[in-house]
Design an enzyme around this catalytic site. Structure first.
Site, PDB file in Angstrom:
ATOM      1  N   ALA A  67       0.865  -1.178   0.000  1.00 31.75           N
ATOM      2  CA  ALA A  67       0.000   0.000   0.000  1.00 31.75           C
ATOM      3  C   ALA A  67       0.902   1.228   0.000  1.00 31.75           C
ATOM      4  CB  ALA A  67      -0.888  -0.022   1.242  1.00 31.75           C
ATOM      5  N   GLY A 110       0.662  -4.962   0.903  1.00 34.25           N
ATOM      6  CA  GLY A 110      -0.514  -5.035   0.039  1.00 34.25           C
ATOM      7  C   GLY A 110      -0.228  -5.734  -1.288  1.00 34.25           C
ATOM      8  N   GLU A 113      -0.614  -9.277  -0.526  1.00 27.54           N
ATOM      9  CA  GLU A 113      -2.051  -9.497  -0.283  1.00 27.54           C
ATOM     10  C   GLU A 113      -2.841  -9.484  -1.593  1.00 27.54           C
ATOM     11  OE1 GLU A 113      -1.846  -6.327   2.616  1.00 27.54           O
ATOM     12  OE2 GLU A 113      -2.797  -7.614   4.105  1.00 27.54           O
ATOM     13  N   GLU A 133       4.752  -4.965   7.187  1.00 25.82           N
ATOM     14  CA  GLU A 133       4.066  -3.847   7.853  1.00 25.82           C
ATOM     15  C   GLU A 133       4.530  -3.639   9.290  1.00 25.82           C
ATOM     16  OE1 GLU A 133       2.580  -6.277   6.108  1.00 25.82           O
ATOM     17  OE2 GLU A 133       1.030  -5.439   4.799  1.00 25.82           O
TER      18      GLU A 133
HETATM   19  N1  CAA Z   1       4.605   3.165  -0.704  1.00 26.86           N
HETATM   20  C1  CAA Z   1       5.019   4.321  -1.264  1.00 26.86           C
HETATM   21  N2  CAA Z   1       6.160   4.432  -1.968  1.00 26.86           N
HETATM   22  C2  CAA Z   1       6.922   3.345  -2.087  1.00 26.86           C
HETATM   23  C3  CAA Z   1       6.552   2.109  -1.529  1.00 26.86           C
HETATM   24  C4  CAA Z   1       5.331   2.037  -0.815  1.00 26.86           C
HETATM   25  N3  CAA Z   1       4.873   0.895  -0.276  1.00 26.86           N
HETATM   26  N4  CAA Z   1       7.519   1.190  -1.812  1.00 26.86           N
HETATM   27  C5  CAA Z   1       8.462   1.857  -2.531  1.00 26.86           C
HETATM   28  N5  CAA Z   1       8.098   3.138  -2.712  1.00 26.86           N
HETATM   29  C6  CAA Z   1       8.828   4.188  -3.415  1.00 26.86           C
HETATM   30  C7  CAA Z   1      10.050   4.640  -2.634  1.00 26.86           C
HETATM   31  O1  CAA Z   1       9.678   5.591  -1.651  1.00 26.86           O
HETATM   32  C8  CAA Z   1      10.902   5.231  -3.731  1.00 26.86           C
HETATM   33  O2  CAA Z   1      10.406   6.504  -4.047  1.00 26.86           O
HETATM   34  P1  CAA Z   1      11.420   7.780  -4.190  1.00 26.86           P
HETATM   35  O3  CAA Z   1      12.280   7.393  -5.351  1.00 26.86           O
HETATM   36  O4  CAA Z   1      10.504   8.911  -4.462  1.00 26.86           O
HETATM   37  O5  CAA Z   1      12.155   7.825  -2.912  1.00 26.86           O
HETATM   38  C9  CAA Z   1      10.613   4.310  -4.909  1.00 26.86           C
HETATM   39  O6  CAA Z   1       9.371   3.661  -4.615  1.00 26.86           O
HETATM   40  C10 CAA Z   1      11.672   3.241  -5.111  1.00 26.86           C
HETATM   41  O7  CAA Z   1      11.834   2.560  -3.863  1.00 26.86           O
HETATM   42  P2  CAA Z   1      13.279   2.375  -3.148  1.00 26.86           P
HETATM   43  O8  CAA Z   1      14.186   3.486  -3.519  1.00 26.86           O
HETATM   44  O9  CAA Z   1      13.015   2.158  -1.689  1.00 26.86           O
HETATM   45  O10 CAA Z   1      13.773   1.045  -3.861  1.00 26.86           O
HETATM   46  P3  CAA Z   1      14.728  -0.080  -3.251  1.00 26.86           P
HETATM   47  O11 CAA Z   1      15.017  -1.017  -4.378  1.00 26.86           O
HETATM   48  O12 CAA Z   1      15.867   0.526  -2.517  1.00 26.86           O
HETATM   49  O13 CAA Z   1      13.820  -0.847  -2.152  1.00 26.86           O
HETATM   50  C11 CAA Z   1      11.831  -1.925  -1.348  1.00 26.86           C
HETATM   51  C12 CAA Z   1      12.687  -1.541  -2.566  1.00 26.86           C
HETATM   52  C13 CAA Z   1      12.593  -2.923  -0.459  1.00 26.86           C
HETATM   53  C14 CAA Z   1      10.562  -2.571  -1.862  1.00 26.86           C
HETATM   54  C15 CAA Z   1      11.504  -0.655  -0.518  1.00 26.86           C
HETATM   55  O14 CAA Z   1      11.007   0.347  -1.409  1.00 26.86           O
HETATM   56  C16 CAA Z   1      10.500  -0.861   0.554  1.00 26.86           C
HETATM   57  O15 CAA Z   1      10.830  -1.378   1.617  1.00 26.86           O
HETATM   58  N6  CAA Z   1       9.211  -0.469   0.318  1.00 26.86           N
HETATM   59  C17 CAA Z   1       8.166  -0.548   1.302  1.00 26.86           C
HETATM   60  C18 CAA Z   1       7.659  -1.979   1.476  1.00 26.86           C
HETATM   61  C19 CAA Z   1       6.585  -2.016   2.537  1.00 26.86           C
HETATM   62  O16 CAA Z   1       6.810  -1.735   3.683  1.00 26.86           O
HETATM   63  N7  CAA Z   1       5.354  -2.383   2.129  1.00 26.86           N
HETATM   64  C20 CAA Z   1       4.221  -2.445   3.024  1.00 26.86           C
HETATM   65  C21 CAA Z   1       3.390  -1.203   2.915  1.00 26.86           C
HETATM   66  S1  CAA Z   1       2.066  -1.098   4.110  1.00 26.86           S
HETATM   67  C22 CAA Z   1       0.855  -2.112   3.498  1.00 26.86           C
HETATM   68  O17 CAA Z   1       0.992  -2.674   2.439  1.00 26.86           O
HETATM   69  C23 CAA Z   1      -0.365  -2.279   4.359  1.00 26.86           C
HETATM   70  C24 CAA Z   1      -1.334  -3.333   3.909  1.00 26.86           C
HETATM   71  O18 CAA Z   1      -1.570  -4.305   4.579  1.00 26.86           O
HETATM   72  C25 CAA Z   1      -2.046  -3.186   2.645  1.00 26.86           C
END
Ligand code: CAA
Length: 259
Positions: A67, A110, A113, A133
């Site tokens: 998400a 998400g 999911e 999360e």
């Molecule tokens: N939401 C918003 N933006 C996101 C995102 C997310 N879930 N995942 C990645 N992005 C964005 C990053 O912020 C980044 O944007 P900027 O270039 O503007 O900074 C861009 O995508 C590229 O990401 P990274 O630079 O972080 O890429 P990476 O290769 O270094 O890392 C990753 C990749 C490990 C997936 C890392 O981006 C990450 O940890 N993302 C979050 C994963 C996460 O925590 N997901 C759970 C979300 S909460 C949820 O999903 C609740 C639910 O139950 C539905």
């Protein structure tokens, strides 16, 4: 209205539609608009008589990284309650046609999911499935605690959800979360292959069978068996059942019309 964050191809292959998540810079992070677009596309494809199976894919790098954290970060509990962004997921769950997730790269939060909301998952060797999360001080909210637990069992689901650690495509296959793992260049083609083999079957029988399997997760055995039996009898109201059994007797390939 043309969707902004997804690409929809109703005939990516004969009788097989493709929805591609297309928010590459954000690794297909699932904001509300993207999910509304997915739900609307699925509804339209579900009603399109030319489509028998739907494939939902991301890119090679990311199916979806979860998400949209930036969209949610500042919200209060009451904002979350009133926006109720995950209620749109109930519409996705109502898709009656077989839905295949083609997953490569990140399928996190998400994203994991969403893949699990589909009926089958084809994964590339680079796919990573996780519910991170807890690292954000929250927990899965779009079905993760329920679907992951049913798919891979309590102990493994607890470990993934409580540590936030991901599992590889191979581990996901070993634990029964995904159907098959293929080299990264082939994941979409493999999903189409699987879709094609399902599209050869009676769409009526496929719909009733999908409904029956999903019922297994929602009820006790006695009621589930009763539901399955009624759906089995229901297939005998279709021309496809007559065609399928006649073709067997006549030693030829059936031609299912979805009626
Ligand atoms: N939401 C918003 N933006 C996101 C995102 C997310 N879930 N995942 C990645 N992005 C964005 C990053 O912020 C980044 O944007 P900027 O270039 O503007 O900074 C861009 O995508 C590229 O990401 P990274 O630079 O972080 O890429 P990476 O290769 O270094 O890392 C990753 C990749 C490990 C997936 C890392 O981006 C990450 O940890 N993302 C979050 C994963 C996460 O925590 N997901 C759970 C979300 S909460 C949820 O999903 C609740 C639910 O139950 C539905």
């Amino acid at each position: 209205m043309t969707p902004e964050f997804i690409l929809v191809t109703p005939q990516a292959r004969p009788q097989v539609a493709l929805i591609q998540l297309n928010r590459p810079k954000e690794l297909n992070a699932l904001n509300l608009q993207l999910m509304q677009e997915v739900a609307a596309a699925l509804k339209a494809l579900d009603q399109n008589p030319e489509v028998r199976v739907i494939v939902l894919a991301g890119s090679e790098r990311a199916f979806a990284a979860g998400a949209d954290i930036k969209q949610m970060a500042g919200r209060t509990a009451i904002d979350m309650l009133l926006i109720d962004q995950f209620s749109i997921w109930d519409q996705i769950r109502r898709t009656t046609k077989p839905l295949i997730a083609a997953v490569s790269g990140f399928a996190l939060g998400g994203g994991c999911e969403l893949a699990m909301t589909c009926d089958l998952i084809v994964a590339s060797e680079t796919a990573q499935f996780g519910q991170p999360e807890i690292r954000l001080g929250t927990m899965p909210g779009a079905g993760g605690t329920q679907r992951l637990t049913r798919a891979i069992g309590k102990a493994r689901a607890m470990e993934m959800v409580l540590t936030g650690q991901s599992i590889s495509a191979r581990e996901a296959a070993q634990h029964g979360l995904v159907n098959r793992v293929v080299p990264v260049g082939q994941f979409l083609e493999e999903a189409f292959r699987l879709a094609h083999s399902i599209a050869q079957m009676s769409p009526v029988a496929a719909r009733l069978a999908k409904e029956s399997i999903n019922r297994a997760f929602e009820t006790h055995l006695d009621e589930g068996l009763h539901f399955e039996r009624k759906n089995f009898y229901m297939t005998f109201a279709s021309e496809d059942q007559k065609e399928g059994m006649a073709a067997f007797v006549e030693k030829r390939k059936p031609d299912f019309k979805g009626k």
